[in-house]
Design a protein around this motif. Sequence first.
Motif, PDB file in Angstrom:
ATOM      1  N   GLY A   1       0.795  -1.224   0.000  1.00 28.34           N
ATOM      2  CA  GLY A   1       0.000   0.000   0.000  1.00 28.34           C
ATOM      3  C   GLY A   1       0.831   1.279   0.000  1.00 28.34           C
ATOM      4  N   HIS A   2       2.136   1.135  -0.026  1.00 27.62           N
ATOM      5  CA  HIS A   2       3.021   2.311  -0.056  1.00 27.62           C
ATOM      6  C   HIS A   2       3.739   2.401  -1.395  1.00 27.62           C
ATOM      7  N   THR A   3       4.185   3.617  -1.705  1.00 28.10           N
ATOM      8  CA  THR A   3       4.909   3.794  -2.963  1.00 28.10           C
ATOM      9  C   THR A   3       6.290   3.155  -2.866  1.00 28.10           C
ATOM     10  N   VAL A   4       6.909   3.008  -4.018  1.00 30.62           N
ATOM     11  CA  VAL A   4       8.266   2.488  -4.092  1.00 30.62           C
ATOM     12  C   VAL A   4       9.190   3.353  -3.233  1.00 30.62           C
ATOM     13  N   TRP A   5       9.076   4.673  -3.429  1.00 30.18           N
ATOM     14  CA  TRP A   5       9.908   5.610  -2.659  1.00 30.18           C
ATOM     15  C   TRP A   5       9.717   5.412  -1.154  1.00 30.18           C
ATOM     16  N   ASP A   6       8.428   5.360  -0.725  1.00 31.22           N
ATOM     17  CA  ASP A   6       8.155   5.244   0.715  1.00 31.22           C
ATOM     18  C   ASP A   6       8.676   3.929   1.287  1.00 31.22           C
ATOM     19  N   ASN A   7       8.606   2.869   0.506  1.00 30.79           N
ATOM     20  CA  ASN A   7       9.173   1.600   0.963  1.00 30.79           C
ATOM     21  C   ASN A   7      10.657   1.759   1.264  1.00 30.79           C
ATOM     22  N   LEU A   8      11.355   2.454   0.380  1.00 30.75           N
ATOM     23  CA  LEU A   8      12.803   2.645   0.585  1.00 30.75           C
ATOM     24  C   LEU A   8      13.060   3.578   1.768  1.00 30.75           C
ATOM     25  N   GLU A   9      12.198   4.588   1.899  1.00 30.97           N
ATOM     26  CA  GLU A   9      12.367   5.519   3.019  1.00 30.97           C
ATOM     27  C   GLU A   9      12.144   4.802   4.347  1.00 30.97           C
ATOM     28  N   LEU A  10      11.126   3.948   4.380  1.00 31.61           N
ATOM     29  CA  LEU A  10      10.866   3.161   5.591  1.00 31.61           C
ATOM     30  C   LEU A  10      12.058   2.273   5.927  1.00 31.61           C
ATOM     31  N   ALA A  11      12.635   1.667   4.884  1.00 22.22           N
ATOM     32  CA  ALA A  11      13.782   0.770   5.098  1.00 22.22           C
ATOM     33  C   ALA A  11      14.988   1.548   5.626  1.00 22.22           C
ATOM     34  N   LEU A  12      15.161   2.752   5.119  1.00 23.48           N
ATOM     35  CA  LEU A  12      16.269   3.600   5.562  1.00 23.48           C
ATOM     36  C   LEU A  12      16.082   3.964   7.036  1.00 23.48           C
TER      37      LEU A  12
ATOM     38  N   GLY B   1       8.809  -9.399 -10.513  1.00 21.95           N
ATOM     39  CA  GLY B   1      10.255  -9.155 -10.566  1.00 21.95           C
ATOM     40  C   GLY B   1      10.629  -7.819  -9.941  1.00 21.95           C
ATOM     41  N   GLN B   2       9.821  -6.800 -10.229  1.00 21.10           N
ATOM     42  CA  GLN B   2      10.105  -5.468  -9.668  1.00 21.10           C
ATOM     43  C   GLN B   2       9.935  -5.454  -8.146  1.00 21.10           C
ATOM     44  N   LYS B   3       8.985  -6.255  -7.659  1.00 24.63           N
ATOM     45  CA  LYS B   3       8.828  -6.357  -6.196  1.00 24.63           C
ATOM     46  C   LYS B   3      10.086  -6.976  -5.577  1.00 24.63           C
ATOM     47  N   GLN B   4      10.619  -7.980  -6.273  1.00 26.27           N
ATOM     48  CA  GLN B   4      11.862  -8.605  -5.768  1.00 26.27           C
ATOM     49  C   GLN B   4      12.980  -7.573  -5.738  1.00 26.27           C
ATOM     50  N   TRP B   5      13.070  -6.760  -6.776  1.00 24.44           N
ATOM     51  CA  TRP B   5      14.117  -5.731  -6.831  1.00 24.44           C
ATOM     52  C   TRP B   5      13.918  -4.696  -5.736  1.00 24.44           C
ATOM     53  N   LEU B   6      12.640  -4.320  -5.521  1.00 19.16           N
ATOM     54  CA  LEU B   6      12.369  -3.336  -4.465  1.00 19.16           C
ATOM     55  C   LEU B   6      12.830  -3.882  -3.117  1.00 19.16           C
ATOM     56  N   GLU B   7      12.559  -5.161  -2.895  1.00 19.19           N
ATOM     57  CA  GLU B   7      12.982  -5.723  -1.610  1.00 19.19           C
ATOM     58  C   GLU B   7      14.505  -5.755  -1.495  1.00 19.19           C
ATOM     59  N   ILE B   8      15.169  -6.040  -2.587  1.00 19.38           N
ATOM     60  CA  ILE B   8      16.637  -5.971  -2.585  1.00 19.38           C
ATOM     61  C   ILE B   8      17.067  -4.536  -2.254  1.00 19.38           C
ATOM     62  N   GLY B   9      16.367  -3.566  -2.839  1.00 18.03           N
ATOM     63  CA  GLY B   9      16.653  -2.159  -2.548  1.00 18.03           C
ATOM     64  C   GLY B   9      16.461  -1.830  -1.077  1.00 18.03           C
ATOM     65  N   MET B  10      15.420  -2.393  -0.474  1.00 17.88           N
ATOM     66  CA  MET B  10      15.159  -2.146   0.946  1.00 17.88           C
ATOM     67  C   MET B  10      16.278  -2.728   1.811  1.00 17.88           C
ATOM     68  N   LEU B  11      16.806  -3.859   1.374  1.00 19.55           N
ATOM     69  CA  LEU B  11      17.954  -4.441   2.097  1.00 19.55           C
ATOM     70  C   LEU B  11      19.184  -3.558   1.931  1.00 19.55           C
ATOM     71  N   LEU B  12      19.362  -3.006   0.730  1.00 13.24           N
ATOM     72  CA  LEU B  12      20.533  -2.143   0.486  1.00 13.24           C
ATOM     73  C   LEU B  12      20.500  -0.892   1.362  1.00 13.24           C
ATOM     74  N   ALA B  13      19.285  -0.445   1.676  1.00 14.24           N
ATOM     75  CA  ALA B  13      19.149   0.733   2.541  1.00 14.24           C
ATOM     76  C   ALA B  13      19.798   0.500   3.903  1.00 14.24           C
ATOM     77  N   GLN B  14      19.895  -0.754   4.300  1.00 11.09           N
ATOM     78  CA  GLN B  14      20.540  -1.090   5.584  1.00 11.09           C
ATOM     79  C   GLN B  14      22.059  -1.213   5.443  1.00 11.09           C
ATOM     80  N   GLU B  15      22.565  -0.983   4.260  1.00  7.98           N
ATOM     81  CA  GLU B  15      24.008  -1.058   3.997  1.00  7.98           C
ATOM     82  C   GLU B  15      24.649  -2.359   4.492  1.00  7.98           C
ATOM     83  N   PRO B  16      24.120  -3.506   4.061  1.00  3.16           N
ATOM     84  CA  PRO B  16      24.731  -4.756   4.516  1.00  3.16           C
ATOM     85  C   PRO B  16      26.127  -4.949   3.918  1.00  3.16           C
ATOM     86  N   LYS B  17      27.002  -5.589   4.671  1.00  3.52           N
ATOM     87  CA  LYS B  17      28.324  -5.952   4.139  1.00  3.52           C
ATOM     88  C   LYS B  17      28.215  -7.252   3.362  1.00  3.52           C
TER      89      LYS B  17
END
Length: 251
Positions: A100-111, A156-172
């Motif tokens: 229910g949130h935009t792509v941007w907001d998903n990333l902002e939440l993850a950040l 596929g784009q949902k999978q990428w968004l989730e990868i993006g949300m993980l990247l927001a956490q700066e994993p090593k």
Amino acid sequence: MIPDVKPNSVLYLSGVSVSFDGFKALNSLSIVIEPGELRAIIGPNGAGKTTMMDIITGKTRPDEGEVFFNGNIDLTKKDEADIAQLGIGRKFQKPTVFEGHTVWDNLELALNRRRTVFSTLFYRLSGEDKDRIEEILETVRLTHRRDELAANLSHGQKQWLEIGMLLAQEPKLLLVDEPVAGMTDAETAETAILLKDIAKTRSVVVVEHDMGFIRDLGVKVTCLAEGSVLAEGSIDFVSNDPKVIENYLGR
Ligand SMILES: Nc1ncnc2c1ncn2[C@@H]1O[C@H](COP(=O)(O)OP(=O)(O)OP(=O)(O)O)[C@@H](O)[C@H]1O
Ligand SMILES: [Mg+2]
């Protein structure tokens, strides 16, 4: 003399075993991942690929063996939350974005997940954060869909968004389990490029059954079977190994 690779590796598993009701899901598994490495893991159903990720992320405790992160951090002594905090991100098979949130907001939440309650209370998105979100959008190929509701993305784009949300956490270290299952051929090909991009700044371990995708990655491959390493090396080396053909590819 065996060189001590532990201090230089991002991930070091040695002799890891775990049993479930007497069944050995991992049987003296040893695997080493270097900084900045992208590693592909293949192997038949039940080989222990997901269990290996459960061990790394602290979801499952090994009965035996060593599990070290970033040189000398003993992961067997840490719980799941500590391990995530240390910089190990995990992508499960099913995407879990906020539909229910935009792509941007998903990333902002993850950040924001990185922040303490206090800083979240007084939080305004800084220019730096905006830049980081823009950068992640580029990486996960979603810049043109930033204002779209996540619900309207393709699988596929949902999978990428989730990868993006993980990247927001700066994993090593990023662990990705079967990312291309259910994707279109074009999305699958793009995912190989995307993961190679991501691995320029961190280590990535990806489990997949799609051999075309594995070949596209062009990296070192480890084939697991019955809870241990059956073969390891280039895709050509591993896919020509008679044991790999017998246990996996030839099936
Ligand atoms: N928490 C658990 N409790 C009981 N058995 C488990 C548990 N986790 C894994 N197993 C068993 O361990 C074995 C290895 O499973 P795992 O999920 O790691 O295989 P996999 O290589 O990821 O297979 P697939 O390619 O099908 O995903 C399987 O027989 C599975 O049923
Ligand atoms: Mg699995």
